[in-house]
Every structure is written in structure tokens, then in C-alpha cells.
Design a protein around this motif. Structure first.
Motif, mmCIF file in Angstrom:
data_model
loop_
_atom_site.group_PDB
_atom_site.id
_atom_site.type_symbol
_atom_site.label_atom_id
_atom_site.label_comp_id
_atom_site.label_asym_id
_atom_site.label_seq_id
_atom_site.Cartn_x
_atom_site.Cartn_y
_atom_site.Cartn_z
ATOM 1 N N GLU A 231 0.827 -1.209 0.000
ATOM 2 C CA GLU A 231 0.000 0.000 0.000
ATOM 3 C C GLU A 231 0.861 1.258 0.000
ATOM 4 O O GLU A 231 1.963 1.270 0.548
ATOM 5 C CB GLU A 231 -0.904 0.009 1.237
ATOM 6 N N PHE A 232 0.332 2.319 -0.625
ATOM 7 C CA PHE A 232 1.056 3.591 -0.623
ATOM 8 C C PHE A 232 0.077 4.753 -0.723
ATOM 9 O O PHE A 232 -1.051 4.603 -1.204
ATOM 10 C CB PHE A 232 2.091 3.661 -1.746
ATOM 11 N N ILE A 233 0.533 5.902 -0.244
ATOM 12 C CA ILE A 233 -0.173 7.178 -0.393
ATOM 13 C C ILE A 233 0.294 7.794 -1.707
ATOM 14 O O ILE A 233 1.490 7.770 -2.016
ATOM 15 C CB ILE A 233 0.152 8.121 0.774
ATOM 16 N N ARG A 297 -3.756 1.736 -8.017
ATOM 17 C CA ARG A 297 -3.009 0.945 -7.054
ATOM 18 C C ARG A 297 -2.939 1.590 -5.672
ATOM 19 O O ARG A 297 -2.590 0.950 -4.685
ATOM 20 C CB ARG A 297 -1.565 0.756 -7.558
ATOM 21 N N ALA A 298 -3.261 2.898 -5.602
ATOM 22 C CA ALA A 298 -3.037 3.647 -4.370
ATOM 23 C C ALA A 298 -4.056 3.285 -3.300
ATOM 24 O O ALA A 298 -5.220 2.972 -3.590
ATOM 25 C CB ALA A 298 -3.088 5.144 -4.643
ATOM 26 N N ALA A 299 -3.615 3.358 -2.040
ATOM 27 C CA ALA A 299 -4.525 3.172 -0.914
ATOM 28 C C ALA A 299 -5.288 4.453 -0.625
ATOM 29 O O ALA A 299 -6.495 4.427 -0.318
ATOM 30 C CB ALA A 299 -3.757 2.732 0.326
ATOM 31 N N VAL A 300 -4.595 5.579 -0.727
ATOM 32 C CA VAL A 300 -5.178 6.893 -0.450
ATOM 33 C C VAL A 300 -4.549 7.891 -1.408
ATOM 34 O O VAL A 300 -3.344 7.838 -1.675
ATOM 35 C CB VAL A 300 -4.906 7.349 1.001
ATOM 36 N N ALA A 301 -5.356 8.816 -1.927
ATOM 37 C CA ALA A 301 -4.847 9.944 -2.713
ATOM 38 C C ALA A 301 -4.929 11.197 -1.850
ATOM 39 O O ALA A 301 -5.899 11.384 -1.107
ATOM 40 C CB ALA A 301 -5.657 10.129 -3.991
ATOM 41 N N ALA A 315 -8.048 15.490 -7.667
ATOM 42 C CA ALA A 315 -8.964 14.864 -6.706
ATOM 43 C C ALA A 315 -10.088 14.146 -7.434
ATOM 44 O O ALA A 315 -10.464 13.013 -7.085
ATOM 45 C CB ALA A 315 -9.526 15.912 -5.754
ATOM 46 N N LEU A 316 -10.639 14.781 -8.463
ATOM 47 C CA LEU A 316 -11.739 14.176 -9.209
ATOM 48 C C LEU A 316 -11.297 12.882 -9.892
ATOM 49 O O LEU A 316 -12.016 11.883 -9.877
ATOM 50 C CB LEU A 316 -12.265 15.169 -10.245
ATOM 51 N N GLU A 317 -10.112 12.882 -10.473
ATOM 52 C CA GLU A 317 -9.642 11.678 -11.159
ATOM 53 C C GLU A 317 -9.426 10.530 -10.171
ATOM 54 O O GLU A 317 -9.698 9.370 -10.485
ATOM 55 C CB GLU A 317 -8.361 11.990 -11.931
ATOM 56 N N VAL A 323 -10.670 5.685 -5.430
ATOM 57 C CA VAL A 323 -9.646 5.843 -4.407
ATOM 58 C C VAL A 323 -10.100 6.904 -3.407
ATOM 59 O O VAL A 323 -10.522 7.998 -3.814
ATOM 60 C CB VAL A 323 -8.301 6.267 -5.038
ATOM 61 N N PRO A 324 -10.044 6.647 -2.108
ATOM 62 C CA PRO A 324 -10.422 7.671 -1.131
ATOM 63 C C PRO A 324 -9.464 8.850 -1.190
ATOM 64 O O PRO A 324 -8.255 8.670 -1.392
ATOM 65 C CB PRO A 324 -10.327 6.939 0.210
ATOM 66 N N VAL A 325 -10.007 10.063 -1.023
ATOM 67 C CA VAL A 325 -9.231 11.286 -1.172
ATOM 68 C C VAL A 325 -9.212 12.064 0.137
ATOM 69 O O VAL A 325 -10.254 12.251 0.776
ATOM 70 C CB VAL A 325 -9.814 12.179 -2.297
ATOM 71 N N ILE A 326 -8.031 12.527 0.510
ATOM 72 C CA ILE A 326 -7.881 13.500 1.594
ATOM 73 C C ILE A 326 -7.389 14.786 0.951
ATOM 74 O O ILE A 326 -6.366 14.791 0.257
ATOM 75 C CB ILE A 326 -6.882 13.021 2.663
#
Length: 408
Positions: A231-233, A297-301, A315-317, A323-326
């Protein structure tokens, strides 16, 4: 369409211009783009049903005017050579609507009077209507708004003592001219309309958000080399202070050892990434397909901007990929995420960002919930099917206004 850069040049604004042009062509419209010609590019080509006219400019032959990022921008004023070339394109295309996207549209202003039947609309993808650096940033901090003296000083800091003041003065003048010439402004968010003074002004405008094309014309996705195995940010954007990369690095330092962070984008300020920081991978600039593959592949964007992002296409993409976005609670980002499309944190707050990242990384069920909600929001509100009819209606409104003015 008038856009200083166009595909295959890649960037948020360029991608949105291409997305709109291709979507309109797919809807049955005749679409042409006038853009600056890069080295080795043909003067005329057709890309995905869109005629692309690549034209020159006097400024483009003066490399000393530009930074070393490879892009030779249109100046914030009409370029005589570009005006002449645009005259030829307009004579050939005879458009009902001329749609500007950035400073290239300024070379259309001297031709505006000679086209009384053509509607002129202008998308506002950034703050260039009022800001010489287009980002409303001043000395590394968000700017409260334009002012003659502070804009002159800020532009001198940004572009240099010789180039900055003329750019600032040209921006002030061109902004006033655009407000008189444009039939309809199309800001990409309420935040852009507010900060550019459209809400309290007389110029007509409609908010038309950025959107994702239903079937990308160049959609091949190949996972880029260098991604971590687990997993990666993921951060996508310029590695620059105003994009909040410093805050992101500080937040990463607060996370558990071994947490992986991947950054994709231009290394505008590479010093923001400590050379000895473990777990941080900077992949540089990648093509859009590779970026989308990395997103999946990302865990969080994460979108940690400290500046007032005009929209937040990255963020929209990510949302569209599930993918969950912070993201920072600033600019147009809250408009993109909505009430349930992601997590908002205060800009510049590394502690809050680290806390939000840690909570999501430890909660796969919450990540799944946010990913599903974000994908639903992106699919409902930010697709060609949802937005292109709004663009067509805006064109009709601008044309009706133009015809009424001509009749009067």
C-alpha cells in the motif's frame, strides 16, 4: 478553442481543453483548436475528430523570456504574430463560438470587433484574470486579492525585476479588456467566480466544472516502474510549496515507519523532498495513462494544497478511480469532494493531515466506503454526459446575447 498548449502537451488545463474539444466533436459539433506550435509539430492535424491549428508567435522566438521547463507561454497581452495567424484560422473556420482558455485568448481581442456574430466565451481555469502568477500566491502564502502596488512587487518576485512589473501591468489591463469583450465567463468553480470578482460584477457568467471524458481518446494504462509493492499514499501534481508538498512531507514524518509515499509530477521545488527521507518515492512527470494506473493501485490519494485550488482535477480523477481522497479545505476542492466524496483537512496543518492519513490507512472498510461514494459522485456530476449539455446551453446563451446586441 483558443489554448496556448494542447495535446500531446499534458497538464490539467490542457487535458480539460482536450476533453471538452473531443466531447463536443463526439456530440456532433465541428470543433477546431488554435494553439501555439511546438518544435517538430505539424501546422495542421486532426486529433480525435478535432482540427488542431498550430500557430506561431513573436514571444516564442525569444527563449530568454521563459524558464527552463520547456514551455514557451503566450504573453499576457496580444502577440502581433499570433494575432495575424489567428486571423487566418478564423477566416478558415468561421466559428459560431470562440472559446478562450488562457492567455492565448488575448490575441483574439484585436479581432473581436471584426466578428460581431461570433459569441466569445472564456473559461477561467485559474486566477489569471486578476493575478499575474495565476495562483493568487504571494511570497509563499495565499494572497488576499489584487492590489496595484502589491501585484507589481509580487510579479517582480515571481518573474524577475525586469519582466515582473510589465506582466503585472499587462494582467491588470487585459483583465479589464476581457470583462468588456467576453459574452459569457465560464469559471470552473464558485471559488473562481468569487475570487475573480464575477459574483459582484456585471459580467455574465455560469459555473461549468471540469469533467472526465466518458472514453479517453488515449486510454492505454501501463503501471509505471518504481511503485512500492504494498500500500502507498499517492500525490499527483507539481512538487511545489503552494501545492502543500512541504506539509505532506511533514505529515509523512509523523506516520508509522515504513509508510510509503509516492509523488508524481514536475519537480518544481525538489528541495522540499529530503534526500534522506525513507519511504518517499518521486517518479517525476508521467503520461496520463501511467498516472491513472498508479491511482488504481493507491490506498489513499492526497491533495494537500495551501493555495486556493480553482477546482481540483487530481482529486476528481482519484475519486473516479474509487480511491479515497484526503484534500485541503480550500478553494474549489470542497466543491469537488462534496459532503461525502472524501476527507477535508485544514490547509498547512501537518498534524491534521497525518491524523487523517493514519486513520484511513488503518481502516480499509472506511476507505472502501469513501471510494464508492467518491466514484458515485464523480460519475453523477463530473462526466461528459453531465457537463457537455451545460456547455452547449452556455454557448446558446452567449449566442442569443450576441444576436440581441447586434439587433439593438
Amino acid at each position: 478553442m483558443l489554448a496556448q498548449f494542447y495535446a500531446p502537451v499534458v497538464g490539467g488545463e490542457e487535458r480539460m481543453t482536450e476533453t471538452l474539444a473531443v466531447s463536443l466533436a463526439r456530440s456532433g459539433h465541428e470543433v477546431a483548436v488554435a494553439t501555439l506550435r511546438g518544435e517538430g509539430q505539424p501546422a495542421l492535424e486532426e486529433r480525435d475528430g478535432v482540427r488542431v491549428h498550430r500557430i506561431g508567435g513573436t514571444a516564442q522566438r525569444m527563449p530568454f523570456l521563459f524558464s527552463d521547463d520547456g514551455r514557451r507561454h503566450h504573453p499576457p497581452a496580444p502577440d502581433p504574430e499570433t494575432v495575424l495567424a489567428l486571423r487566418g484560422v478564423l477566416a478558415r473556420e468561421q466559428p459560431d463560438v470562440v472559446h478562450g482558455h488562457n492567455w492565448l485568448a488575448l490575441s483574439y481581442l484585436p479581432l473581436r470587433r471584426g466578428r460581431p456574430s461570433s459569441a466569445y466565451v472564456l473559461s477561467l481555469h485559474d486566477y489569471s484574470l486578476i493575478c499575474a502568477n495565476k495562483r493568487l500566491m504571494r511570497r509563499g502564502e495565499p494572497c488576499s486579492g489584487p492590489g496595484p502596488l502589491k501585484c507589481l512587487r509580487c510579479a517582480a518576485d515571481w518573474y524577475g525585476a525586469a519582466s515582473g512589473p510589465p506582466v503585472a501591468l499587462a494582467t491588470m489591463l487585459s483583465g479589464a479588456l476581457q470583462r468588456r469583450a467576453v459574452d459569457l465567463f465560464l469559471p470552473v468553480s464558485r471559488e473562481v467566480a468569487r475570487r475573480c470578482g464575477l459574483e459582484r460584477g456585471r459580467a455574465p457568467y455560469e459555473i461549468v466544472p471540469n469533467f472526465l471524458i466518458d472514453e479517453p481518446p488515449h486510454s492505454a494504462e501501463a503501471e509505471p516502474a518504481g511503485l512500492p509493492d504494498g500500500e502507498f499514499i499517492l500525490y499527483v501534481g507539481d512538487v511545489a510549496a503552494d501545492k502543500g508538498v512541504g506539509t505532506l512531507i511533514a505529515a509523512h514524518e509523523r506516520l508509522a515507519p515504513g509508510t510509503q509515499l509516492v509523488l508524481i509530477g514536475r519537480l518544481v521545488e525538489p528541495q522540499l523532498i529530503p534526500s534522506d527521507r525513507a519511504g518517499v518515492t518521486a517518479l517525476g512527470v508521467l503520461d496520463h495513462g501511467a498516472v491513472m494506473a498508479a491511482r488504481r493501485r493507491a490506498a489513499v490519494a492526497v491533495v494537500p494544497s495551501i493555495t486556493g485550488e480553482t477546482f481540483g482535477l487530481v482529486a476528481l480523477e482519484a475519486m473516479a478511480c474509487g480511491v479515497p481522497v484526503i484534500a485541503s479545505n480550500v478553494g474549489g476542492l470542497p466543491e469537488v469532494l462534496g459532503p461525502d466524496g472524501g476527507v477535508l483537512v485544514q490547509p498547512g496543518d501537518a498534524e491534521a493531515l497525518a491524523g487523517a492519513l493514519a486513520r484511513l490507512l488503518a481502516a480499509p472498510e472506511e476507505r472502501e466506503r469513501l471510494g464508492v461514494a467518491g466514484a458515485r459522485r464523480a460519475g453523477d456530476q463530473f462526466t461528459a454526459a453531465a457537463v457537455v449539455p451545460r456547455v452547449e446551453a452556455a454557448y446558446e446563451r452567449a449566442l442569443a446575447g450576441r444576436r440581441a446586441a447586434a439587433a439593438h
